[in-house]
Scaffold this motif. Structure first.
Motif, short mmCIF file in Angstrom:
data_model
loop_
_atom_site.label_atom_id
_atom_site.label_comp_id
_atom_site.label_asym_id
_atom_site.label_seq_id
_atom_site.Cartn_x
_atom_site.Cartn_y
_atom_site.Cartn_z
N LYS A 1 0.83 -1.23 0.00
CA LYS A 1 0.00 0.00 0.00
C LYS A 1 0.85 1.26 0.00
O LYS A 1 0.31 2.38 0.01
N LYS B 1 2.68 2.25 2.53
CA LYS B 1 2.72 2.87 3.87
C LYS B 1 4.07 2.67 4.55
O LYS B 1 4.40 3.33 5.52
N HIS C 1 -4.07 -1.33 28.11
CA HIS C 1 -5.19 -1.96 27.38
C HIS C 1 -5.25 -1.40 25.96
O HIS C 1 -5.68 -0.27 25.74
N1 CAA Z 1 -4.74 -5.34 11.41
C1 CAA Z 1 -4.18 -4.31 10.75
N2 CAA Z 1 -4.88 -3.46 9.97
C2 CAA Z 1 -6.20 -3.69 9.82
C3 CAA Z 1 -6.85 -4.75 10.46
C4 CAA Z 1 -6.07 -5.60 11.29
N3 CAA Z 1 -6.60 -6.63 11.95
N4 CAA Z 1 -8.17 -4.71 10.12
C5 CAA Z 1 -8.33 -3.66 9.29
N5 CAA Z 1 -7.15 -3.04 9.12
C6 CAA Z 1 -6.88 -1.85 8.31
C7 CAA Z 1 -7.08 -2.13 6.86
O1 CAA Z 1 -5.91 -2.67 6.28
C8 CAA Z 1 -7.41 -0.75 6.30
O2 CAA Z 1 -6.21 -0.01 6.11
P1 CAA Z 1 -6.10 1.06 4.89
O3 CAA Z 1 -7.09 2.14 5.20
O4 CAA Z 1 -4.68 1.51 4.95
O5 CAA Z 1 -6.45 0.30 3.64
C9 CAA Z 1 -8.18 -0.08 7.45
O6 CAA Z 1 -7.84 -0.83 8.65
C10 CAA Z 1 -9.66 -0.11 7.23
O7 CAA Z 1 -10.04 -1.47 7.03
P2 CAA Z 1 -11.19 -1.95 6.04
O8 CAA Z 1 -11.27 -1.01 4.89
O9 CAA Z 1 -10.99 -3.39 5.77
O10 CAA Z 1 -12.54 -1.91 6.87
P3 CAA Z 1 -13.20 -0.76 7.74
O11 CAA Z 1 -13.04 0.56 7.10
O12 CAA Z 1 -14.53 -1.29 8.08
O13 CAA Z 1 -12.30 -0.75 9.06
C11 CAA Z 1 -12.11 -1.41 11.31
C12 CAA Z 1 -12.18 -1.87 9.87
C13 CAA Z 1 -10.85 -0.59 11.52
C14 CAA Z 1 -12.08 -2.66 12.17
C15 CAA Z 1 -13.38 -0.50 11.61
O14 CAA Z 1 -14.55 -1.18 11.25
C16 CAA Z 1 -13.48 -0.10 13.05
O15 CAA Z 1 -12.84 0.85 13.49
N6 CAA Z 1 -14.32 -0.81 13.85
C17 CAA Z 1 -14.46 -0.57 15.27
C18 CAA Z 1 -13.31 -1.21 15.98
C19 CAA Z 1 -13.39 -1.04 17.46
O16 CAA Z 1 -14.27 -0.38 18.01
N7 CAA Z 1 -12.44 -1.66 18.17
C20 CAA Z 1 -12.40 -1.61 19.60
C21 CAA Z 1 -13.07 -2.83 20.12
S1 CAA Z 1 -13.10 -2.82 21.88
C22 CAA Z 1 -11.62 -3.41 22.30
O17 CAA Z 1 -10.77 -3.78 21.54
C23 CAA Z 1 -11.40 -3.45 23.76
C24 CAA Z 1 -12.03 -4.49 24.57
O18 CAA Z 1 -11.58 -4.66 25.68
C25 CAA Z 1 -13.17 -5.30 24.14
#
Ligand code: CAA
Length: 286
Positions: free
Chosen positions: A56, A58, A140
């Protein structure tokens, strides 16, 4: 307190994410899991994600190779003797964490910080399993670690100011923003997030809307990247239930009682995306 060598205990989704951002930030990272093969599998996953970042544009190939050169799979936590800080990211099992922190206390040099990525187990209780409670802290990370900007820092009752400052400085070096929380059930993030997810499960249980309507409504109506039921599937319904139990038991307030439907899905093994099925069905997408 300068942190150059970091240990990561647990090479699953969270541990690998933490090791990934630490290696990219220039730290030497030792990764341990139940055995070296699992630790290496975690590093192999990081290598794939780093290569995607190169594709990409990056990251340069040289930066990827340098980050990979700083990641080392080790046999066990006995290899963490020279680490300045260790982050534990094993599964959310209190007995396991207490056992591992006792072992980390024995394996790590005096003055090393022992951090836990726990989302719900009291840091004060984990710290009490060691002889260095002033050096034990909650760090965390959010999932997916490379994408999410936040690290929630949790001070146990005995955590020192120096330990807190070193942990905040490390998180900033990893490119993260920190918030600091007191060591109370759910800390900040899950104290607020999990009741929202649980309420979304109640809305489904009571037939107020379909899973699709609840998620689309919250996603487009409140500008969340994914709706609460999709997010629950992403986190894992077993994890969501376990955190609700911690809030319910730890705060003793019936408003935190887990939704019976959430419990039933967990009983069915519908644990979310990792199981192919949760509030939504992912089996066709696989
Ligand atoms: N590792 C690395 N990068 C990742 C990834 C992973 N597992 N999953 C997605 N990405 C990256 C993608 O490569 C993409 O990067 P670019 O923009 O450079 O292409 C970017 O994130 C966006 O991904 P997608 O286009 O595939 O999908 P999206 O726009 O729907 O984003 C998401 C995915 C970042 C998960 C987004 O949906 C999101 O922010 N969701 C909410 C996540 C959240 O709230 N997390 C916290 C959960 S609570 C927690 O973790 C704590 C607890 O104690 C429970």
């Amino acid at each position: 307190m300068s942190i150059e060598i970091m240990g990561v205990l647990g090479a699953g989704q969270m541990g690998a994410g933490i090791a990934h951002v630490a290696a990219v930030a220039g730290l030497t990272v030792k990764v341990a899991d139940a055995d070296r093969a699992r630790a290496q599998a975690g590093i192999d996953g990081i290598a794939k994600r780093l290569s995607k970042d190169v594709a990409k544009g990056k990251l340069s190939e040289a930066e990827r190779d340098a980050a990979l050169g700083r990641l080392h799979a080790v046999d066990s936590l006995a290899d963490f003797g020279d680490a300045d800080l260790v982050v534990e990211a094993v599964s959310e099992n209190e007995a396991l964490k207490l056992k591992l922190f006792k072992a980390l206390d024995e394996a790590c040099k005096p003055g090393a910080v022992l951090a836990s990525n726990t989302s719900s187990i009291p840091i004060t209780r984990i710290a009490a399993a060691t002889g260095r409670p002033e050096l034990v802290i909650g760090m965390h990370f959010m999932n997916p670690v490379p994408v999410m900007k936040l690290v929630e820092v949790i001070r146990g009752i005995a955590t020192s100011d120096d330990t807190t400052a070193a942990t905040v400085a490390l998180a900033e070096r990893l490119g993260k923003v920190t918030v600091t929380a007191r060591d109370m059930p759910g800390f900040i993030i899950n104290r607020v997030l999990m009741p929202m997810i649980n309420e979304a499960a109640y809305a489904l249980y009571e037939g107020i809307g379909t899973a699709q309507d609840i998620d689309t409504g919250m996603k487009l109506g409140t500008n969340q990247p994914m709706g609460p039921l999709t997010l629950a599937d992403f986190i894992g319904l077993d994890t969501c239930l376990a955190i609700m139990e911690v809030l319910h038991q730890g705060l003793g307030d019936s408003k935190y009682r887990p939704c019976p439907l959430l419990r039933q899905y967990v009983d069915a093994g519908w644990l979310g995306r990792k199981a192919g099925r949760g509030f939504h069905d992912y089996r066709e997408a696989r």
